[in-house]
Design a protein around this motif. Structure first.
Motif, short mmCIF file in Angstrom:
data_model
loop_
_atom_site.label_atom_id
_atom_site.label_comp_id
_atom_site.label_asym_id
_atom_site.label_seq_id
_atom_site.Cartn_x
_atom_site.Cartn_y
_atom_site.Cartn_z
N TYR A 180 1.03 1.39 -23.76
CA TYR A 180 2.02 0.43 -23.32
C TYR A 180 1.37 -0.41 -22.23
CZ TYR A 180 4.98 3.87 -25.63
OH TYR A 180 5.52 4.73 -26.55
N THR A 181 1.38 -1.71 -22.39
CA THR A 181 0.74 -2.61 -21.45
C THR A 181 1.74 -3.66 -21.00
OG1 THR A 181 -1.34 -2.31 -22.64
CG2 THR A 181 -1.25 -4.11 -21.07
N ASP A 182 1.84 -3.85 -19.68
CA ASP A 182 2.82 -4.79 -19.17
C ASP A 182 2.35 -6.23 -19.45
OD1 ASP A 182 4.60 -5.18 -15.99
OD2 ASP A 182 5.22 -5.44 -18.08
N ILE A 183 3.31 -7.12 -19.56
CA ILE A 183 3.04 -8.48 -19.99
C ILE A 183 2.01 -9.22 -19.12
CG2 ILE A 183 4.08 -10.76 -20.29
CD1 ILE A 183 6.57 -9.31 -21.35
N PRO A 184 2.06 -9.13 -17.80
CA PRO A 184 1.10 -9.91 -16.97
C PRO A 184 -0.37 -9.57 -17.23
CG PRO A 184 2.92 -9.13 -15.63
CD PRO A 184 3.02 -8.43 -16.94
N VAL A 185 -0.64 -8.41 -17.78
CA VAL A 185 -2.04 -8.01 -17.97
C VAL A 185 -2.39 -7.84 -19.44
CG1 VAL A 185 -2.05 -6.89 -15.72
CG2 VAL A 185 -1.60 -5.52 -17.77
N LYS A 186 -1.44 -8.07 -20.30
CA LYS A 186 -1.68 -7.89 -21.73
C LYS A 186 -2.79 -8.83 -22.19
CE LYS A 186 1.31 -6.70 -25.62
NZ LYS A 186 1.23 -5.26 -25.34
N GLY A 187 -3.72 -8.28 -22.94
CA GLY A 187 -4.86 -9.06 -23.43
C GLY A 187 -6.03 -9.06 -22.47
N ARG A 188 -5.82 -8.58 -21.24
CA ARG A 188 -6.91 -8.52 -20.26
C ARG A 188 -7.24 -7.08 -19.85
NH1 ARG A 188 -6.14 -10.55 -15.33
NH2 ARG A 188 -3.87 -10.28 -15.33
N PHE A 189 -6.23 -6.24 -19.76
CA PHE A 189 -6.42 -4.85 -19.33
C PHE A 189 -6.25 -3.91 -20.52
CE2 PHE A 189 -4.97 -5.26 -14.59
CZ PHE A 189 -5.82 -6.35 -14.43
N ILE A 190 -7.08 -2.88 -20.57
CA ILE A 190 -7.01 -1.90 -21.65
C ILE A 190 -6.98 -0.50 -21.05
CG2 ILE A 190 -8.14 -0.97 -23.70
CD1 ILE A 190 -9.56 -3.71 -23.95
N VAL A 191 -5.98 0.29 -21.42
CA VAL A 191 -5.88 1.67 -20.96
C VAL A 191 -6.42 2.58 -22.05
CG1 VAL A 191 -3.51 1.96 -21.78
CG2 VAL A 191 -4.38 3.40 -19.91
N SER A 192 -7.18 3.59 -21.64
CA SER A 192 -7.69 4.56 -22.58
C SER A 192 -7.61 5.94 -21.95
CB SER A 192 -9.13 4.23 -22.98
OG SER A 192 -9.98 4.22 -21.86
N ARG A 193 -7.57 6.93 -22.80
CA ARG A 193 -7.31 8.29 -22.31
C ARG A 193 -8.16 9.28 -23.09
NH1 ARG A 193 -1.12 10.46 -21.97
NH2 ARG A 193 -1.53 12.65 -21.45
N ASP A 194 -8.63 10.31 -22.37
CA ASP A 194 -9.35 11.41 -23.00
C ASP A 194 -8.58 12.69 -22.67
OD1 ASP A 194 -11.08 13.47 -23.71
OD2 ASP A 194 -12.85 12.26 -23.31
N ASN A 195 -7.79 13.17 -23.60
CA ASN A 195 -6.96 14.35 -23.32
C ASN A 195 -7.80 15.60 -23.08
OD1 ASN A 195 -4.48 12.98 -23.56
ND2 ASN A 195 -4.57 13.13 -25.79
N ALA A 196 -8.95 15.67 -23.71
CA ALA A 196 -9.81 16.85 -23.53
C ALA A 196 -10.34 16.93 -22.10
CB ALA A 196 -10.97 16.81 -24.51
N LYS A 197 -10.52 15.78 -21.47
CA LYS A 197 -11.06 15.73 -20.11
C LYS A 197 -9.99 15.49 -19.06
CE LYS A 197 -15.58 14.01 -21.60
NZ LYS A 197 -16.58 12.90 -21.47
N ASN A 198 -8.75 15.30 -19.50
CA ASN A 198 -7.64 14.99 -18.59
C ASN A 198 -7.93 13.74 -17.76
OD1 ASN A 198 -5.92 17.20 -19.28
ND2 ASN A 198 -7.33 18.54 -18.17
N THR A 199 -8.44 12.73 -18.42
CA THR A 199 -8.76 11.49 -17.73
C THR A 199 -8.04 10.31 -18.38
OG1 THR A 199 -10.71 11.11 -19.10
CG2 THR A 199 -11.05 12.30 -17.04
N VAL A 200 -7.81 9.29 -17.56
CA VAL A 200 -7.31 8.02 -18.05
C VAL A 200 -8.10 6.93 -17.35
CG1 VAL A 200 -5.46 7.83 -16.34
CG2 VAL A 200 -5.25 6.64 -18.51
N GLU A 201 -8.42 5.87 -18.08
CA GLU A 201 -9.19 4.78 -17.52
C GLU A 201 -8.46 3.46 -17.75
OE1 GLU A 201 -13.73 6.48 -17.62
OE2 GLU A 201 -13.10 5.16 -19.26
N LEU A 202 -8.80 2.51 -16.91
CA LEU A 202 -8.24 1.17 -17.04
C LEU A 202 -9.38 0.17 -16.97
CD1 LEU A 202 -5.54 -0.43 -17.27
CD2 LEU A 202 -5.69 -0.73 -14.78
N GLN A 203 -9.67 -0.47 -18.08
CA GLN A 203 -10.66 -1.53 -18.12
C GLN A 203 -9.96 -2.84 -17.82
OE1 GLN A 203 -14.08 -1.46 -18.60
NE2 GLN A 203 -13.98 -3.64 -18.12
N MET A 204 -10.39 -3.50 -16.76
CA MET A 204 -9.75 -4.74 -16.33
C MET A 204 -10.72 -5.89 -16.48
SD MET A 204 -7.76 -3.37 -12.93
CE MET A 204 -9.28 -3.06 -12.02
N ASN A 205 -10.38 -6.83 -17.34
CA ASN A 205 -11.22 -7.99 -17.62
C ASN A 205 -10.51 -9.27 -17.19
OD1 ASN A 205 -13.14 -6.29 -18.93
ND2 ASN A 205 -11.89 -6.36 -20.79
#
Length: 121
Positions: free
Chosen positions: A57-82
């Motif tokens: 789920y990505t909020d409108i102001p950052v849609k198309g620029r920010f990408i969230v990704s998650r690794d459940n095995a590592k319990n991590t979440v990342e945010l790529q901001m372009n």
């Protein structure tokens, strides 16, 4: 109690990119929420993007620029901001454990300490 630790903030010029990372101290179920909020001085904490049960789920102001990704095995979440803009300047918080899938910070249980992102024009 789940602890969340963020890293990756910093200063960048407009148009640049940054990648934020967050690691949880305990297992966050794949069906549960994990994602990012941000708060600029004098403003409310706003949802940015989050992941739950293979959906993102990505909020409108950052849609198309920010990408969230998650690794459940590592319990991590990342945010790529372009294509960062000065208005993206804020403290960015990792969050986990939502009672419903929403961008309302009051629905979320666990929070990191935050990492500062500053975008200059």
């Amino acid at each position: 109690q789940v602890q969340l630790v963020e890293s990756g903030g910093g200063s960048v010029q407009a148009g640049g990119s940054l990648r934020l990372s967050c690691t949880a101290s305990a297992t966050i179920a794949g069906s549960d929420c994990m994602g990012w909020f941000r708060q600029a001085p004098g403003k409310e904490r706003d949802g940015v993007a989050f992941s739950a049960e293979d959906y993102t789920y990505t909020d409108i102001p950052v849609k198309g620029r920010f990408i969230v990704s998650r690794d459940n095995a590592k319990n991590t979440v990342e945010l790529q901001m372009n294509s960062l803009k000065p208005e993206d300047t804020a403290m960015y918080y990792c969050a986990a454990g939502c009672r419903r899938r929403s961008f309302d910070f009051k629905d979320w249980a666990y929070w990191g300490q935050g990492t500062q992102v500053t975008v200059s024009s």
